[in-house]
Motif scaffolding. Structure first.
Motif, PDB file in Angstrom:
ATOM      1  N   GLU A   1      29.374 -34.076 -30.155  1.00  0.00           N
ATOM      2  CA  GLU A   1      28.605 -32.898 -29.745  1.00  0.00           C
ATOM      3  C   GLU A   1      28.946 -31.730 -30.669  1.00  0.00           C
ATOM      4  O   GLU A   1      29.584 -30.756 -30.262  1.00  0.00           O
TER       5      GLU A   1
ATOM      6  N   ALA B   1      34.462 -33.330 -26.507  1.00  0.00           N
ATOM      7  CA  ALA B   1      33.184 -32.935 -27.109  1.00  0.00           C
ATOM      8  C   ALA B   1      33.108 -33.380 -28.564  1.00  0.00           C
ATOM      9  O   ALA B   1      32.090 -33.903 -29.021  1.00  0.00           O
TER      10      ALA B   1
ATOM     11  N   SER C   1      28.048 -28.740 -33.687  1.00  0.00           N
ATOM     12  CA  SER C   1      27.062 -27.824 -34.262  1.00  0.00           C
ATOM     13  C   SER C   1      27.843 -26.677 -34.866  1.00  0.00           C
ATOM     14  O   SER C   1      29.071 -26.593 -34.748  1.00  0.00           O
TER      15      SER C   1
ATOM     16  N   ASP D   1      32.796 -37.159 -28.840  1.00  0.00           N
ATOM     17  CA  ASP D   1      31.469 -37.613 -28.423  1.00  0.00           C
ATOM     18  C   ASP D   1      30.378 -37.198 -29.408  1.00  0.00           C
ATOM     19  O   ASP D   1      29.200 -37.488 -29.192  1.00  0.00           O
TER      20      ASP D   1
ATOM     21  N   ARG E   1      23.103 -27.895 -37.228  1.00  0.00           N
ATOM     22  CA  ARG E   1      24.195 -28.630 -37.856  1.00  0.00           C
ATOM     23  C   ARG E   1      24.125 -28.448 -39.364  1.00  0.00           C
ATOM     24  O   ARG E   1      23.044 -28.366 -39.941  1.00  0.00           O
TER      25      ARG E   1
ATOM     26  N   ARG F   1      23.091 -22.938 -33.321  1.00  0.00           N
ATOM     27  CA  ARG F   1      23.488 -24.295 -32.932  1.00  0.00           C
ATOM     28  C   ARG F   1      22.818 -25.393 -33.761  1.00  0.00           C
ATOM     29  O   ARG F   1      22.511 -26.458 -33.253  1.00  0.00           O
TER      30      ARG F   1
ATOM     31  N   ASP G   1      30.831 -22.841 -28.173  1.00  0.00           N
ATOM     32  CA  ASP G   1      30.449 -23.638 -27.010  1.00  0.00           C
ATOM     33  C   ASP G   1      31.621 -24.428 -26.432  1.00  0.00           C
ATOM     34  O   ASP G   1      31.684 -24.664 -25.229  1.00  0.00           O
ATOM     35  N   HIS G   2      32.535 -24.850 -27.285  1.00  0.00           N
ATOM     36  CA  HIS G   2      33.675 -25.663 -26.843  1.00  0.00           C
ATOM     37  C   HIS G   2      34.965 -25.086 -27.426  1.00  0.00           C
ATOM     38  O   HIS G   2      35.595 -25.707 -28.277  1.00  0.00           O
TER      39      HIS G   2
ATOM     40  N   GLY H   1      26.776 -38.673 -34.940  1.00  0.00           N
ATOM     41  CA  GLY H   1      25.789 -38.207 -33.965  1.00  0.00           C
ATOM     42  C   GLY H   1      24.397 -38.733 -34.215  1.00  0.00           C
ATOM     43  O   GLY H   1      24.199 -39.747 -34.883  1.00  0.00           O
TER      44      GLY H   1
ATOM     45  N   PHE I   1      30.079 -24.863 -32.418  1.00  0.00           N
ATOM     46  CA  PHE I   1      31.031 -25.683 -31.666  1.00  0.00           C
ATOM     47  C   PHE I   1      32.191 -24.861 -31.115  1.00  0.00           C
ATOM     48  O   PHE I   1      32.565 -24.990 -29.945  1.00  0.00           O
TER      49      PHE I   1
ATOM     50  N   GLU J   1      19.053 -30.898 -34.870  1.00  0.00           N
ATOM     51  CA  GLU J   1      19.203 -32.226 -34.284  1.00  0.00           C
ATOM     52  C   GLU J   1      18.160 -32.494 -33.205  1.00  0.00           C
ATOM     53  O   GLU J   1      17.642 -33.609 -33.087  1.00  0.00           O
ATOM     54  N   GLU J   2      17.816 -31.459 -32.442  1.00  0.00           N
ATOM     55  CA  GLU J   2      16.871 -31.648 -31.340  1.00  0.00           C
ATOM     56  C   GLU J   2      15.512 -32.114 -31.824  1.00  0.00           C
ATOM     57  O   GLU J   2      14.858 -32.958 -31.200  1.00  0.00           O
TER      58      GLU J   2
END
Length: 635
Positions: free
Chosen positions: A428, A423, A430, A426, A199, A197, A436-437, A238, A433, A273-274
């Motif tokens: 969101e 997503a 990675s 917005d 980027r 996850r 997750d989506h 982002g 993606f 990103e975190e």
């Protein structure tokens, strides 16, 4: 030296892209083409064309000797390598220069320094660019998982495999080596820690003839499948603070300066990103597939910049840290996302993607062209430019919906679903993606499309009559039952003919062999219908539906034995992993196919015995061909 006649040592979309700039600058062009590519548009676009006998990359676009001979015979004085194939091959660059030709790319020493990704990491550490540590495959432990195997000589997802179990590592290394050897002519691979996850953010750099390096912002290329990019955009959206952006741009500049870089190149980073940190992945010493988004937001022509550097020109261009507009690019692939992204092949019976002032279409195909399995599955890049990210996404989604693409299954619906998903809008995003989506393509009203197809088929039949042309469609003196039209996907339409159609509550406002307008609940919708044999393509404001009629009679020759493993696509058999009479477990590999530069494993659908093997390594197989038969232990 001024370039007079340039040859592109590549094919399809990138060749057309380079030719476009050459035409604007008054430079003559030369195309090279394999036998499989002879009818593609780029060949006709060039002023001159040279045939490379054969179809496989190894006998055509990867043959440096044939390419240089083609340049000599055509009178070219410069070679542009495009991307892929030999674009990052230092030996090819040296051979071009030795032949007295201008090489439109970085110096061979720069390619060599960054081409070996293991050595490149060491060089980047010395240049104070953060890197991920390499791992020894023999001593890797469960604590190191997950791992990623990468080809040292290439990119684009080829020769790249994620490993989540240590026992799978040897096999994945073997597959990665085979893919890398096929795609790049070099089977070297390495192993490093896989960051979940993250980027994928890359920085566009350009070095002039005097070695001054300029930065043209960054791109986000995080949305990927099978480690190949699907959606790219500039600038990166982002949570990418100005401070992080400046550090990333500075690291990219130091990376380019460390190898005295000339021309257009890209430094790729894995962005966490975190924790607002990033790591060097690789440097692509060539033009990137996704370069159009940078061109749109910076209003520059990167191919022109490449040519200017190759001609020895310098520049004092300065670019803003972050442009004030946004551009998004999607890659339209001939593949089926619902079938694990299996590559598709066939003839494009229709191929029309509407371009406009803010929408650019870079493609190497046109209607009537055949999509083969010898090369990459990308059909086109579609790029939209807007004042904001949302505006660019909206323009791009609308363009894709309006496209007419028939004959080959594509990822168009998945792309529209991504661009319109909450997503994505917005930010969101990675590399995970699509996990997750998972985008759910808008459910086009298949039944309404089937109704429109049915009416168009009836009108087509009426137009083809040679007698009683004035009789109503499907008219009967005594109506005993409805007409019935069936499609292989399960849609069934029952309808009554006569002076007007009666179909499932729809009011038919217009009917012809190619256009049907249906009204439901007071809303009229138009459907464009194209028929090719048993296939029926229906385009409407919400997208496209491909249907196939159920034939009235089934040919017994089409039947296959129970347990037959069929080729999911045309391709080449790379390896047969079993023998006749061998016991196999469910999911165990039976053989490996290669198509569109990727390997695809055909596995046993159930535990049982391999009773027949119909192919051997090196065999070319058609889609649907019986490869082997596995008789299950349980009936």
């Amino acid at each position: 030296m001024t370039i007079q006649r340039l040859m592109v040592a590549n094919r399809a979309e990138i060749a057309s892209r380079v030719f476009r700039t050459c035409r604007r600058l008054g430079i003559e062009t030369v195309a090279v083409h394999s036998d499989a590519d002879a009818a593609l548009p780029y060949v006709a676009e060039a002023d001159h064309a040279v045939r490379l006998p054969g179809t496989a990359p190894s006998e055509t676009y990867l043959r440096a000797d044939l390419l240089i001979e083609a340049a000599r015979r055509s009178g070219a004085d410069a070679i542009h390598p495009g991307y892929g194939f030999l674009s990052e091959n230092a030996d090819f660059a040296r051979q071009v220069v030795a032949a007295g030709l201008t090489w439109v790319g970085p110096q061979p020493e720069s390619i060599e320094a960054m081409g070996d990704k293991i050595q490149a990491k060491r060089l980047m550490e010395q240049a104070d660019v953060p890197v991920l540590a390499n791992l020894d495959a023999a001593s890797a432990t469960a604590a190191d998982l997950p791992l990623i195997v990468k080809a040292s000589a290439g990119g684009g997802g080829r020769g790249m495999r994620i490993v989540r179990r240590l026992e799978d590592l040897p096999r994945e290394i073997e597959i990665a080596r085979d893919e890398a050897l096929s795609a790049f002519g070099d089977g070297s691979v390495f192993v490093e820690t896989y960051v979940e996850r993250g980027r994928h953010v890359e920085v566009q750099v350009w070095g002039d003839a005097e070695g001054r390096v300029a930065v043209l912002g960054e791109r986000d290329c995080s949305l990927q499948r099978r480690h190949q990019k699907v959606v790219e955009e500039a600038p990166a959206p982002g949570r990418l603070s100005r401070a992080t952006r400046e550090r990333m741009h500075g690291a990219a500049r130091r990376a380019a300066e460390a190898v005295s870089y000339r021309g257009a190149g890209t430094v790729e980073f894995l962005y966490d990103e975190e924790h607002a940190r990033f790591f060097f992945l690789e440097m692509n010493t060539r033009l990137q597939v996704e370069h159009p988004v940078t061109e749109m937001v910076f209003h520059q022509d990167l191919v022109e910049l490449q040519l200017r550097t190759a001609q020895g020109e310098t520049s004092d261009l300065r670019f803003p840290d972050k442009p004030d507009t946004h551009a998004i690019e999607v890659r339209l692939y001939a593949e089926d996302p619902a079938a694990d992204y299996q590559p598709q092949s066939g003839v494009l019976t229709a191929f029309d993607i509407p371009a406009g002032p803010d929408v650019r279409v870079d493609t190497g195909f046109a209607a009537g062209n055949e999509v083969t399995t010898f090369y990459d599955a990308m059909l086109a890049k579609v790029i939209a430019h807007g004042r904001t990210r949302d505006e660019a996404a909206r323009k791009l989604a609308t363009t894709l919906r309006r496209a007419r693409i028939h004959g080959v299954t594509t990822n168009r619906d998945q792309l529209v679903a991504i661009l319109t998903s909450r997503a994505f809008l917005d930010g969101e995003i990675s590399t995970a993606f699509l996990v997750d989506h998972p985008p759910e393509p808008a459910t086009a009203d298949r039944h309404a499309a089937a109704v429109a197809a049915t009416i168009a088929l009836a009108e087509r039949a009426r137009a083809e009559r040679v007698v009683q042309q004035g009789a109503p469609v499907a008219w009967r003196n005594v109506v005993s039952q409805p007409q019935r039209t069936e499609f292989t996907s399960g849609e069934v339409v029952e309808w009554y003919g006569g002076r007007t159609y009666a179909v499932d509550g729809f009011v038919v406002r217009e009917a012809s062999p190619t256009r049907v307008v249906l009204e439901a609940d007071g809303v009229a919708t138009g459907y464009d219908v194209a028929v090719s044999g048993l296939r029926v393509d229906v385009d409407h404001p919400h997208g496209h539906v491909a249907l196939a009629r159920v034939p009235r009679f089934t040919d017994p020759a089409d039947a296959v034995a129970s347990g037959s493993l069929l080729a999911p696509m045309p391709g080449t058999v790379v390896r047969v992993a079993v023998e006749a009479g061998q016991q196999v477990a469910q999911g165990e590999p039976v053989l490996v196919l290669e198509a569109m530069k990727m390997q695809h494993t055909v596995s046993a659908p159930t535990a049982g015995t391999v009773t027949e093997i119909h192919v051997q390594a090196g065999a070319q197989v058609a889609s649907g061909a019986v490869l082997a038969v596995v008789e299950g232990d349980t009936p």
